[in-house]
Scaffold this motif. Sequence first.
Motif, mmCIF file in Angstrom:
data_model
loop_
_atom_site.group_PDB
_atom_site.id
_atom_site.type_symbol
_atom_site.label_atom_id
_atom_site.label_comp_id
_atom_site.label_asym_id
_atom_site.label_seq_id
_atom_site.Cartn_x
_atom_site.Cartn_y
_atom_site.Cartn_z
ATOM 1 N N ASN A 1 30.919 -48.070 -66.116
ATOM 2 C CA ASN A 1 32.614 -48.016 -65.797
ATOM 3 C C ASN A 1 34.230 -48.255 -66.014
ATOM 4 O O ASN A 1 34.875 -47.289 -66.130
ATOM 5 N N THR A 2 33.681 -49.171 -67.788
ATOM 6 C CA THR A 2 35.213 -49.517 -68.195
ATOM 7 C C THR A 2 35.422 -47.570 -68.728
ATOM 8 O O THR A 2 36.569 -47.574 -68.670
ATOM 9 N N ALA A 3 34.262 -47.219 -69.326
ATOM 10 C CA ALA A 3 34.521 -45.956 -70.087
ATOM 11 C C ALA A 3 34.910 -44.917 -68.597
ATOM 12 O O ALA A 3 35.972 -44.468 -69.746
ATOM 13 N N ARG A 4 34.973 -45.021 -68.064
ATOM 14 C CA ARG A 4 35.890 -44.897 -66.564
ATOM 15 C C ARG A 4 37.027 -44.274 -66.540
ATOM 16 O O ARG A 4 37.256 -43.672 -66.288
ATOM 17 N N ALA A 5 37.244 -45.990 -66.673
ATOM 18 C CA ALA A 5 38.847 -46.278 -66.391
ATOM 19 C C ALA A 5 39.866 -45.525 -67.854
ATOM 20 O O ALA A 5 40.850 -45.812 -67.073
ATOM 21 N N MET A 6 39.211 -46.144 -68.815
ATOM 22 C CA MET A 6 39.846 -45.968 -69.765
ATOM 23 C C MET A 6 39.873 -44.261 -70.554
ATOM 24 O O MET A 6 40.891 -44.382 -71.200
ATOM 25 N N CYS A 7 39.336 -43.318 -69.974
ATOM 26 C CA CYS A 7 39.450 -42.223 -70.819
ATOM 27 C C CYS A 7 38.625 -41.240 -69.635
ATOM 28 O O CYS A 7 38.855 -40.492 -68.860
ATOM 29 N N PRO A 8 40.375 -41.318 -68.698
ATOM 30 C CA PRO A 8 41.356 -40.332 -67.818
ATOM 31 C C PRO A 8 41.209 -38.776 -68.230
ATOM 32 O O PRO A 8 40.899 -37.720 -66.992
ATOM 33 N N GLU A 9 41.314 -38.378 -69.044
ATOM 34 C CA GLU A 9 41.890 -37.394 -69.456
ATOM 35 C C GLU A 9 39.777 -36.841 -69.511
ATOM 36 O O GLU A 9 39.634 -35.032 -69.771
ATOM 37 N N ASP A 10 39.080 -37.318 -69.766
ATOM 38 C CA ASP A 10 37.847 -37.005 -69.455
ATOM 39 C C ASP A 10 37.016 -36.572 -67.981
ATOM 40 O O ASP A 10 36.977 -35.553 -67.722
ATOM 41 N N HIS A 11 37.452 -36.709 -67.055
ATOM 42 C CA HIS A 11 37.639 -36.433 -65.491
ATOM 43 C C HIS A 11 38.851 -35.369 -65.251
ATOM 44 O O HIS A 11 37.956 -34.372 -64.388
ATOM 45 N N ARG A 12 39.687 -35.036 -65.951
ATOM 46 C CA ARG A 12 40.118 -34.115 -65.805
ATOM 47 C C ARG A 12 40.083 -32.661 -66.558
ATOM 48 O O ARG A 12 40.163 -32.228 -66.420
ATOM 49 N N ALA A 13 38.831 -33.498 -67.827
ATOM 50 C CA ALA A 13 38.549 -31.701 -67.646
ATOM 51 C C ALA A 13 37.138 -31.193 -67.109
ATOM 52 O O ALA A 13 36.916 -30.021 -67.337
ATOM 53 N N ASP A 14 36.610 -31.835 -65.840
ATOM 54 C CA ASP A 14 35.664 -31.570 -65.280
ATOM 55 C C ASP A 14 35.625 -31.706 -63.588
ATOM 56 O O ASP A 14 34.416 -32.083 -63.627
#
Length: 577
Positions: free
Chosen positions: A68-81
């Motif tokens: 969950n910390t990784a999810r919060a620190m990597c918004p670019e990851d969510h935008r990619a998919d």
Amino acid sequence: MSRSLLLQNCRVYDPLHHIDGEIMDIPIRDGKIVDSVPESASRIDLSGLTVMAGGVDIHTHILGSKLNTARAMCPEDHRADPVAATKKTRSGVGFTLPSSFVTGYRYSTMGYTTVTEPAVPPVKALDCWEELHDLTNVDIAMLPMLGNNMITFDFVQQEDLPGLAAYVSWILHSTGGLGVKVVNPGGTYAWAHGKNVRELDTEIPDWRITPRMILTSLCQAVEMLGLPHPLHFHPNNLGKVGNVETTIAQLESLKHIRGHNGRKHIVHLAHISFDALGMVEGGRPEWKDVHSGGLQLAEYANANDHFTVDLGQITFGPATTMTGDGPFQFSLYELTHSKWANMTVDVELPGGAGIVPYTYDPKSPTNAVQWAVSMEYALNIRDIWRCALSTDHPNAGPFTKYPLVLSWLMSKRQRDRWLTEMHPSVGQRSTVAESDREWSLYEVAIATRAAPAVILGLQATKGHLGVGADADIAVYDLRPDDIQRDPDRIVRAFSSAHLTVLGGRVVVKRGEVASTPHGRVWSSSPQVEESLHRRVVGEVRERFSRWYAHSFDNYAVPVRYRAAFETPMATPSVAES
Ligand SMILES: [Zn+2]
């Protein structure tokens, strides 16, 4: 409504029953595989299709605080998919850090039905239980981490093995864990002092104990308790060039431990791509001198049968590294200068994780050799039953790359195609290019379901298609002839199951999620004699009051989170002597 179903004309790969491509029917009733079903049962004709038990993942980071910390620190990851909702499914995001619901959907779409989160800091187990309520379509198991924990250290220092076993039992009951994970024993604790521990026999800060003592004591405690899954192990020196020597020395240190009930395998070595880095002759432990140690570890495995592994296969492309090995993550951050999160877990430090996003590049000389490590192992190991597929999701790449990994293992043509795109170091510093071995569908069924089910101790109901098994089934549109004609067919077939069944219920049809039931959570229920239990709970309570920020009475995950899904497995009783 009929609860019976007959899958007809299946081409079955079921290694636990030595079935290698026979055409058979599979009768299902009330969520189980049975002998026969009434004439009135629903029928599905699967002529020409490949049928296996549902996939079982032994090592994938899909729950918990560091994710969950990784999810919060990597918004670019969510935008990619971004993932849109459908009539059956919720919206979410995918890529290397899928949201909870999407994690279940994507596993299910690949024909997987059981997954294991291998790194739960016990104090954060409640976080995992809350999150898993939003993870449907798969059964789940979790492994609490106990290798950097002051109460563990105290029992080890006092050489109180029954006490340690009773403490492990108390942790498993408190957290709903299936087994025990050790990450960089002593090293993550040393990280609280800004240090690491590199040698097996170096004392860790504040204590008169060593990584060897922590590792062997926990391994013995697991066997004393007769837990279904042996100790799950992430060695010291992870990711350090030349660490294959440390890894083998650590495995050697456990060889003398007798398995419960005569079981041979007493330790599971996780993600070997990070544990088996060799060095060129006369080299130094630096990345410029890295060599694959996969063959060396495979030769050790072929000569010693006390351990199992999962691959942690590097897959190229974006990944998010996250481990309970804080000092390793810091050294990776120093290499990449990318984003870095350092996560101490409260003052009691049962885990200290780090997170660093990373992209593996086939043109990089070091990444190409890292790719070769586990590939070389998989192509040289004689006993596939001791080798489970994983990418250590999302460390070496997301779990959605499993079909690509299978295509590399099943097709030399596919490997050769990729090798031409990789840095030439892979040819000079590994033997992968020389290997002609190609895994068969039977071997794939071993490494992706039968073996991990056995290693996790779930083989009574998982990893096979015999009478009495859970009706967890994967159907792939793949024929043995397709494999050599076009290796990309392997990728397409394993990416998108024709049918996935979980506990007798169809959850995926033709690659689309058809229903979203919640799976079960498999836990251990170790038995400890009453007097030993009482003694140890008293000692643990007293240590909590001295050392911990968290109160003893507020530690266990409350039953209300667990009652709906938890399925405890019974084990034998342990006494004081
Ligand atoms: Zn891992």
